[in-house]
Design a protein around this motif. Structure first.
Motif, PDB file in Angstrom:
ATOM      1  N   TYR A  22       0.831  -1.209   0.000  1.00  5.52           N
ATOM      2  CA  TYR A  22       0.000   0.000   0.000  1.00  5.52           C
ATOM      3  C   TYR A  22       0.866   1.261   0.000  1.00  5.52           C
ATOM      4  CZ  TYR A  22      -3.277   3.553   1.617  1.00  5.52           C
ATOM      5  OH  TYR A  22      -4.016   4.700   1.731  1.00  5.52           O
ATOM      6  N   ALA A  23       1.938   1.262   0.800  1.00  5.74           N
ATOM      7  CA  ALA A  23       2.830   2.419   0.842  1.00  5.74           C
ATOM      8  C   ALA A  23       3.501   2.638  -0.508  1.00  5.74           C
ATOM      9  CB  ALA A  23       3.882   2.229   1.935  1.00  5.74           C
ATOM     10  N   ALA A  24       3.906   1.539  -1.167  1.00  4.93           N
ATOM     11  CA  ALA A  24       4.555   1.667  -2.473  1.00  4.93           C
ATOM     12  C   ALA A  24       3.592   2.246  -3.506  1.00  4.93           C
ATOM     13  CB  ALA A  24       5.074   0.307  -2.927  1.00  4.93           C
ATOM     14  N   ILE A  25       2.349   1.757  -3.488  1.00  6.40           N
ATOM     15  CA  ILE A  25       1.353   2.278  -4.436  1.00  6.40           C
ATOM     16  C   ILE A  25       1.057   3.749  -4.164  1.00  6.40           C
ATOM     17  CG2 ILE A  25      -1.042   2.058  -5.205  1.00  6.40           C
ATOM     18  CD1 ILE A  25      -0.828  -0.931  -4.634  1.00  6.40           C
ATOM     19  N   THR A  26       1.007   4.123  -2.886  1.00  9.15           N
ATOM     20  CA  THR A  26       0.701   5.506  -2.520  1.00  9.15           C
ATOM     21  C   THR A  26       1.845   6.450  -2.866  1.00  9.15           C
ATOM     22  OG1 THR A  26      -0.663   4.693  -0.688  1.00  9.15           O
ATOM     23  CG2 THR A  26       0.010   7.004  -0.619  1.00  9.15           C
ATOM     24  N   LEU A  27       3.085   6.006  -2.653  1.00  8.09           N
ATOM     25  CA  LEU A  27       4.243   6.869  -2.872  1.00  8.09           C
ATOM     26  C   LEU A  27       4.693   6.925  -4.330  1.00  8.09           C
ATOM     27  CD1 LEU A  27       6.424   5.941   0.240  1.00  8.09           C
ATOM     28  CD2 LEU A  27       5.078   8.021  -0.115  1.00  8.09           C
ATOM     29  N   PHE A  28       4.227   5.993  -5.146  1.00  8.76           N
ATOM     30  CA  PHE A  28       4.709   5.955  -6.532  1.00  8.76           C
ATOM     31  C   PHE A  28       4.384   7.234  -7.313  1.00  8.76           C
ATOM     32  CE2 PHE A  28       4.019   4.897 -11.039  1.00  8.76           C
ATOM     33  CZ  PHE A  28       5.319   4.534 -11.379  1.00  8.76           C
ATOM     34  N   PRO A  29       3.150   7.796  -7.224  1.00 11.26           N
ATOM     35  CA  PRO A  29       2.905   9.054  -7.955  1.00 11.26           C
ATOM     36  C   PRO A  29       3.822  10.191  -7.511  1.00 11.26           C
ATOM     37  CG  PRO A  29       0.846   8.044  -7.279  1.00 11.26           C
ATOM     38  CD  PRO A  29       1.932   7.297  -6.586  1.00 11.26           C
TER      39      PRO A  29
END
Length: 278
Positions: A22-29
């Motif tokens: 979840y953190a990776a998906i959130t921080l990717f943008p």
């Protein structure tokens, strides 16, 4: 016992993996925006995911100068800072009275303040607009600050009232026996005890006021009085095809919020959970 421990360990590992995902998906943008802001336009269109061949820090300098972000940044700091001070001061005083004193109409007054959490503030934009015009506060930073304070008071009173109620009354009684008056009890004893809740309210108000676009758009007309987010919108309109500068300006706007999260997230969580622990 060993199967139960193994099951708990597997469950804990799965939860951690889901949180990391979840953190990776959130921080990717944000990562994509940050990397792209250091590219030139040709690199940006060639591959948005690739790292820049040369890290162009001048993109931020150009955005800062051409976007007049120094003025807008100062306006945002001024509006946000005074809004937080006003909300915390007025909200804490009102919450202290509602939580610690019994008087006729207290329940009705509490319901009145809580109604501000239910009714969307944007429904009141037209009467607020007329009121600011009549008070000659339209297109002023002072008028915008007053609007923010009024809009955030309901949330502040809701959080702080519950927190004040959780403080044992014996503390006040001991202070009265020692000869302390109401103002001394409030400023010297009660406010330090609700510091986590004050921090929570301050962080929420900061994030909303700093990132708000709607109210400055409605109540500000002079470009010299724009806040940072409104100045970014104006900058975006002038550099519609120069995304590297637009992304640099967006990251400048986002930086204070990120720093606030890094340094104050623990205080924010403590303020939300302190009332439960009590």
């Amino acid at each position: 016992m060993r199967p139960e421990r193994s099951l708990r360990a597997v469950s804990r590992t799965m939860i951690y993996l889901l949180l990391v995902l979840y953190a990776a998906i959130t921080l990717f943008p944000f990562f994509l925006s940050l990397v792209s802001s250091f590219k030139d336009l040709r690199e940006l269109y060639a591959s948005a995911l690739a790292l820049p061949a040369v890290w162009r820090w001048e993109n931020y300098r150009i955005a800062w100068i051409q976007g007049n972000f120094s003025l807008y940044f100062k306006n945002s700091v001024y509006v946000t800072g005074l809004s937080i001070v006003g909300v915390l001061l007025i909200g804490s005083m009102a919450s202290y009275i509602l939580a610690r004193y019994a008087f006729p109409g207290r329940t009705a007054l509490s319901v009145y303040f809580l109604a501000g959490l239910v009714i969307p503030f944007r429904l009141a934009v037209l009467p607020v607009f007329v009121l600011l015009r009549s008070l000659h506060l339209f297109d002023t930073l002072g008028g915008l600050i007053l609007v923010y304070i009024a809009a955030d008071l309901s949330f502040a009173i809701f959080i702080l009232t519950n927190y004040f109620r959780s403080i044992p009354r014996e503390i006040e009684e001991a202070a009265v026996v020692d000869g302390a008056g109401p103002f001394r009890i409030y400023f010297r004893i009660m406010l330090p005890l609700v510091r986590p809740a004050l921090a929570t309210v301050g962080i929420v108000v900061f994030v909303w006021v700093w990132n708000d676009f709607f109210l400055p758009l409605v109540f500000l007309q002079t470009s010299e009085k724009y806040t940072l987010i409104l100045g970014l919108f104006r900058f975006f309109g002038r550099h519609l095809n120069e995304w590297q500068y637009v992304l640099a300006g967006a990251n400048i706007t986002l930086l204070p919020v990120i720093l606030l999260y890094l340094f104050a997230s623990g205080q924010f969580i403590e303020g939300l959970t302190a009332g439960v622990r009590k």
